[in-house]
Design an enzyme around this catalytic site. Structure first.
Site, mmCIF file in Angstrom:
data_model
loop_
_atom_site.group_PDB
_atom_site.id
_atom_site.type_symbol
_atom_site.label_atom_id
_atom_site.label_comp_id
_atom_site.label_asym_id
_atom_site.label_seq_id
_atom_site.Cartn_x
_atom_site.Cartn_y
_atom_site.Cartn_z
ATOM 1 N N ASP A 425 0.909 -1.229 -0.003
ATOM 2 C CA ASP A 425 -0.228 0.133 0.173
ATOM 3 C C ASP A 425 0.891 1.176 -0.200
ATOM 4 O OD1 ASP A 425 -2.223 1.648 0.271
ATOM 5 O OD2 ASP A 425 -1.828 1.682 2.317
ATOM 6 N N GLU A 530 -9.827 14.059 7.212
ATOM 7 C CA GLU A 530 -10.667 14.802 8.040
ATOM 8 C C GLU A 530 -10.404 15.758 9.056
ATOM 9 O OE1 GLU A 530 -15.023 13.069 8.468
ATOM 10 O OE2 GLU A 530 -14.453 14.484 7.062
ATOM 11 N N PHE A 571 -19.742 8.920 3.884
ATOM 12 C CA PHE A 571 -18.895 8.617 2.871
ATOM 13 C C PHE A 571 -18.638 7.079 2.762
ATOM 14 C CE2 PHE A 571 -14.373 6.966 2.080
ATOM 15 C CZ PHE A 571 -14.105 7.596 0.794
ATOM 16 N N ASP A 769 -1.438 -0.872 5.894
ATOM 17 C CA ASP A 769 -1.670 -0.372 7.205
ATOM 18 C C ASP A 769 -3.136 -0.087 7.676
ATOM 19 O OD1 ASP A 769 -1.908 1.899 5.725
ATOM 20 O OD2 ASP A 769 -1.554 3.376 7.320
#
EC number: 7.6.2.1
Length: 1114
Positions: A425, A530, A571, A769
């Site tokens: 990732d 956020e 979301f 992660d």
């Protein structure tokens, strides 16, 4: 002391049939929990369970058909242990004998009980088998006792339950549905029924999350009498293991209310910062989500495991062939010789073929040590030790978070040394995932850059390169850095309404929770993005202060405003955006939306301005490696909202395809938007290039962001074309040194890993992660989780875990390579020593009429693998190093043998086999030749069977222990002690069991009385032992010398380089005693040698040599 209260009044007395627990289940398989006093018309339901009934209940003008069964609801007591006092022994033995090796030796033990075919005493198999079973049973018992303690502690926890209108204390194990477990939060002591929970036991995350009760239950269910009158109907999903999802509907007073995960307190979470909360149980006991997640995960096996099993099968096949050949030999021998020798007559009258049949089983017993009983236990011990070394490695310890590396499995260590493809990732793994607001574009103008056109004068512009001073804002985050003073001046002047809307959107459109700690605001965000956006808005004067279930309060520069929240469109990974619908204080209704540019641009109004300039800024930000986010809004009329709200309410309480229905409703309102753009920078944790290259062994590394699916027109027409495309994709990707897969979903990540495993048959490793990496981690052969900014879901699903991506280098190049080399060396030697030991019986058979006679004493056979040869090879498997960790990191080519599988394969297996054959030949025939026509010093002939067995066994023990010494690369005191100690133990035990004292106690068990002392007092036999050991080891020494000299491996070259550097003498040495002086250490060596030589240090004129001017010193 905090108290947590749970409530459910089942009103059993109001139902015509009283069951201890009832399940009402809708025909379309949605669980229905009834707490509403009512009467039911019960009839037998054909085709259902014999004790099931159906009833019809009218609710909200709808007829719903249900059936009920009193056997479905689970009690709240949990049971994770496997055994109790009565079942431990039979169940554990049953589980262990399901393993083929253990069952094989049990069958051998049974064969040894049959007198006609038994050639060895029963204890020769029983002792090793009991030892192996005992070690495994003790390990299982310790694990199960820990589960017993955990179950007991959980089942005996205290809580309050509302019964008969008042709270009573009881234990968790006595609770039923309607009492405690996965509960629906009704109300709490906090404002708006807010409840903070810690979910570390569920997902490993220690940060606080919030749960919130419905507004209607918060207002009406605060007191005990209100709770006692609570009568609602709850429809919800069946018990499942989805920790991230819950879907239900509460029907109360003819009104329907949607329930989701935000309203649920799952079993395993801990309540924080909340004095009291009341809840209604939905699932209990083994139906809870945490218990449903306790199922079996996919068992991962290493390549060496699979290969080792095939080799054991090969050994078994060889064993059967050898025994069959020896049985045939005995048949012909008895037919031609044995039946004609009067002194061999036994009076049994068996035919030659039957005797051959018995001889077959006799040799199965004798040669059973070709299949090593202790192999699997030894492998598990080595793996456990290697896992501990990973856990104890201080160089993989991250002090900032007090996080050590963790091997979450003990079965995959050697696979770490064979990784061919790494799938990684990007965000949070290759980077830190620490977000900070950097730049933005509003109505086509970019802010956050210090080179604006109006900064003309150089000295004047220097002032503006300093960070903005936010001291005017008491809520500002002191760590926040921003250098564009012009944006701050625009905000404080309040002249640009679009800038005002921009930061108002950032402070309103989110799911962040705020906690007040004095004058400081602490934001709890679901993601770093956020948190960064809300913190940025706070610093620029738009401060998020508080929220309730239907309001949000912010501070807009110098005045406070409260907005009514009409709807929150959350979301998810499919929508890639979130929206909020607010009613302003003046009555205006506005929708704010933020999301990925790919989805926002599709929903923009055709008349939107600055689309081109914003797109240009978006491209620039992306090229600067900034993470980008689009913001937009639109005004909604009251009539439009009312019509949409009805559709939204119907979709939110739908029990079938609720998510799809909500997405459809969301799409209707999220259109014709006006937009601007904001970016957040991802601070990347860069590694040194040379360190990154060490993992790039021409293998695939994949980095991810987010993705969209290809158009339907590109879909393959049939399975053959799909297969071909997949294969072409893998072939093309594997030609690259690195591949970046952009905009992929979690499922697509796992699919890419599966494709490489499928078409390349390669060993893969995935590292991530976040929760979106879990599928990829589970699919790969090795899964590594990083405890980063996105929680602990990846860690909880991984095989290995640590805090920083850079530790992957040490995990693979050091621990993985060492584990692979150690395991390969252990297995090669283990097979060798068993072949060398067992095949002596085979050669002896040619001289005893194939009569299943053993070549050794019975107790030697019993203890050979247990005491005499096990410890040195175990230590090699645990401690051996061909080179140290620094050289392992410095020379990554040392990792190649593991990728190629060159240290343990069928070639190495047959080398071990032939090596064992050679050793067994020497062990048998050299003593055999030495014993022919031999006379001792005392005039006695030591050529008896028992003396031969002693000499052969002594030669074998010394040979195999010195052989492991030749294979040991890293010597410690423990290794030296193990080798010498094993030989000493052998001689000590042998003299004891050959003594007259023990023979008197057990005359039928210990029959070699005085054999050791009689044989080993003869110097001739000691010379025989030395000759045998020397001939066995000399070829090995020669071959090792030739390989290191002529065909050195990479490891040999690195070791020789290290030795050469050690041999180099330092430029300056001190001899003898000397005083320690600061002067001696603060000065370099002078010009004494030059002065003593008589040479001059004056500079000569320059001369021209090879076309260049040089100065020479004479």
């Amino acid at each position: 002391m905090k108290k947590t209260s749970f409530y459910f009044d089942f009103r059993v007395s109001d139902i015509s049939i009283c069951y201890s627990s009832l399940t009402f289940q809708k025909v379309h398989e949605k669980v229905c929990i009834i707490s509403q006093p009512t009467s039911f018309k019960l009839t037998e339901e054909p085709g259902l369970h014999e004790k099931a009934f159906s009833f019809t209940k009218t609710c909200k003008n709808e007829d719903s058909k249900f059936y009920c069964s009193y056997i479905c609801f689970q009690g709240n007591a949990i049971k994770t242990y496997k055994y109790n006092v009565l079942t431990f022994l039979p169940l554990n033995l049953y589980e262990q004998f399901k393993r083929a090796a253990n069952l094989y030796f049990l069958c051998l033990l049974i064969l040894q009980i049959i007198p006609q075919i038994s050639t060895l005493p029963w204890y020769t198999t029983l002792v090793p088998l009991v030892l192996v079973l005992g070690i495994t049973a003790i390990k299982d018992l310790v694990d199960d006792l820990a589960r017993h303690r955990m179950d007991k502690e959980i089942n005996n926890r205290r809580c309050d339950v509302l019964l008969n209108g008042r709270f009573e204390e009881t234990r968790w194990m006595n609770l039923q549905v309607g009492d405690v477990a996965d509960i629906l939060l009704l109300s709490s002591s906090n404002p708006n029924s807010l409840c903070y929970v810690e979910t570390a036991e569920l997902d490993g995350e220690t940060n606080l999350k919030f749960k919130m009760g419905l507004k209607v239950t918060d207002e009406r269910l605060q007191e005990e009498d209100q709770l006692a009158r609570y009568n609602a109907l709850i429809l919800c999903e069946e018990p499942n293991n989805r920790l991230d999802k819950f879907m239900g509907t509460m029907i109360w007073d003819s009104q329907s209310y949607a329930l989701d995960l935000d309203n649920m307190l799952l079993r395993g979470c801990k309540i924080r910062n909340t004095d009291v909360c009341h809840g209604l149980v939905i699932f209990a006991g083994n139906d809870t989500k945490i218990m449903r997640n306790g199922g079996k995960t996919r068992f991962k096996r290493t390549r060496i495991d699979i290969l080792m099993n095939y080799m054991v099968y090969t050994i078994f096949a060889l064993l059967v062939l050898l025994c069959a050949g020896l049985a045939i030999g005995h048949t012909y021998w008895y037919e031609s010789i044995g039946s004609k020798a009067w002194y061999l007559y036994d009076g049994l009258g068996y035919s030659s073929s039957y005797r051959g049949f018995l001889s077959f089983w006799g040799y199965i017993i004798i040669l059973n040590t070709m299949v090593p009983i202790s192999l699997y236990v030894s492998v598990e011990v080595i793996r456990l030790g290697q896992s501990k070394f990973i856990n104890w490695d201080l160089q993989m310890y991250y002090a900032d978070k007090d996080t050590a590396a963790k091997a979450r499995t003990t079965t995959l260590n050697e696979q770490l040394g064979q990784i061919e493809y790494i799938f990684s990732d990007k965000t949070g793994t290759l980077t830190q995932n620490i977000m900070a607001f950097k730049k933005c574009t509003i109505t086509g103008r970019t802010y956050g850059e210090t080179n604006h056109h109006h900064f003309i004068h150089f000295t004047f512009s220097l002032i503006f390169t300093q960070p903005v001073d936010f001291s005017w804002n008491k809520y500002a985050d002191k760590k926040f850095q921003f250098e564009d003073h012009f944006l701050v001046s625009c905000i404080r002047s309040k002249k640009d309404p679009q800038i005002h809307e921009f930061f108002k959107l950032l402070s309103l459109c989110h799911t962040v929770m705020v906690e007040h700690k004095g004058d400081e605001l602490v934001y709890q965000a679901a993601s770093p993005d956020e948190g960064a956006l809300v913190t940025a808005a706070c610093n620029f004067g738009y401060v998020f202060l508080s929220r309730t279930q239907d309001t949000i309060t912010i501070l807009e520069m110098d005045h406070e405003e409260t907005y009514e929240m009409l709807a929150l469109l959350d979301f998810n990974s499919d929508r890639k955006r979130m929206s909020i619908i607010l009613r302003f204080p003046d009555g205006k209704i506005r929708l704010y939306c933020k999301g990925a540019d790919t989805v926002i641009y599709q929903r923009l109004d055709a008349n939107s301005k600055n689309i081109e300039t914003t797109q240009e800024a978006l491209d620039i930000f992306a090229n600067e490696t900034l993470r980008t986010l689009c913001l937009c809004y639109k005004d909604i009329s009251q009539a439009e909202f009312d019509a949409w709200s009805q559709k939204h309410q119907a979709a939110s309480v739908s029990m079938g395809n609720r998510e799809e229905a909500l997405d459809t409703v969301y799409e209707e309102i999220e259109e014709n938007l006006l937009h601007f753009l904001v970016s957040v920078q991802n601070e990347i944790l860069y590694e040194k290039k040379k360190k990154r290259r060490r993992l790039r062994l021409k293998k695939l590394r994949k980095r991810f962001t987010n993705s969209t699916n290809p158009p339907d027109s590109n879909q393959p027409v049939d399975d053959w074309e799909k297969e071909k495309r997949q294969e072409d994709f893998v072939d093309m990707a594997c030609e690259c040194s690195a591949v970046i897969c952009c905009r992929v979903t979690p499922k697509q990540k796992a699919n890419v890993v599966s494709l490489v495993k499928r078409y390349k048959k390669a060993v893969t490793l995935s590292i991530g992660d976040g929760a979106n990496d879990v599928n990829m981690i589970k699919t790969a052969d090795i899964g590594v989780g990083i405890s980063g900014q996105e929680g602990m879901q990846a860690v909880m699903s991984s095989d290995y875990a640590f805090a920083q991506f850079r530790y992957l280098q040490r995990l693979l190049l050091v621990h993985g390579r060492w584990s692979y080399i150690r395991m390969c060396k252990f297995l090669r030697y283990f097979f060798y020593k068993n072949f060398a030991f067992t095949l002596v019986h085979f050669w002896f058979s040619f001289f005893n009429g194939f009569s299943s006679q053993t070549a050794y004493e019975d107790w030697f056979i019993t203890l050979y693998n247990v005491c005499y040869s096990s410890l040195p090879v175990l230590l090699v498997g645990l401690l051996d190093q061909d080179v140290n960790d620094k050289l392992s990191l410095r020379f990554p080519k040392l990792y190649l043998p593991g990728q190629q599988g060159s240290l343990f394969n069928y070639k190495n297996f047959f080398i071990s086999l032939f090596h064992g054959i050679f050793t067994s030949l020497m062990i048998f025939f050299i003593p055999y030749g030495a014993f022919l026509q031999t006379m001792g010093q005392d005039g006695e002939a030591p050529s008896d069977y028992q003396s031969f067995a002693v000499v052969a066994a002594s030669s074998l023990i010394i040979t195999v222990n010195l052989q492991i010494s030749l294979n040991t690369s890293y010597w410690t005191f423990v290794n030296f002690f193990a080798v010498i100690g094993s030989i000493a133990i052998y001689f000590g035990v042998m003299f004891d069991i050959h003594s007259a004292g023990i023979h008197v106690i057990l005359p039928t068990t210990f029959t070699f009385t005085g054999a050791a002392s009689n044989a080993l007092r003869q110097p001739y036999l000691w010379l025989t032992i030395i000759l045998t050991v020397g001939i066995c080891l000399l070829p090995v020494i020669c071959i090792q010398f030739l390989y290191q000299t002529i065909w050195p491996s990479v490891g040999d070259k690195v070791r020789s380089l290290k030795n050469e550097r050690k041999k180099k003498k330092p430029a300056f040495q001190r001899g003898g005693r000397s005083r320690r002086s600061a002067y001696a250490f603060s000065h370099s060596s002078g010009y004494a040698d030059l002065i003593a030589s008589g040479r001059s240090i004056r500079q000569r004129p320059r001369v021209r040599a090879n076309g260049k001017w040089e100065r020479r010193v004479f």
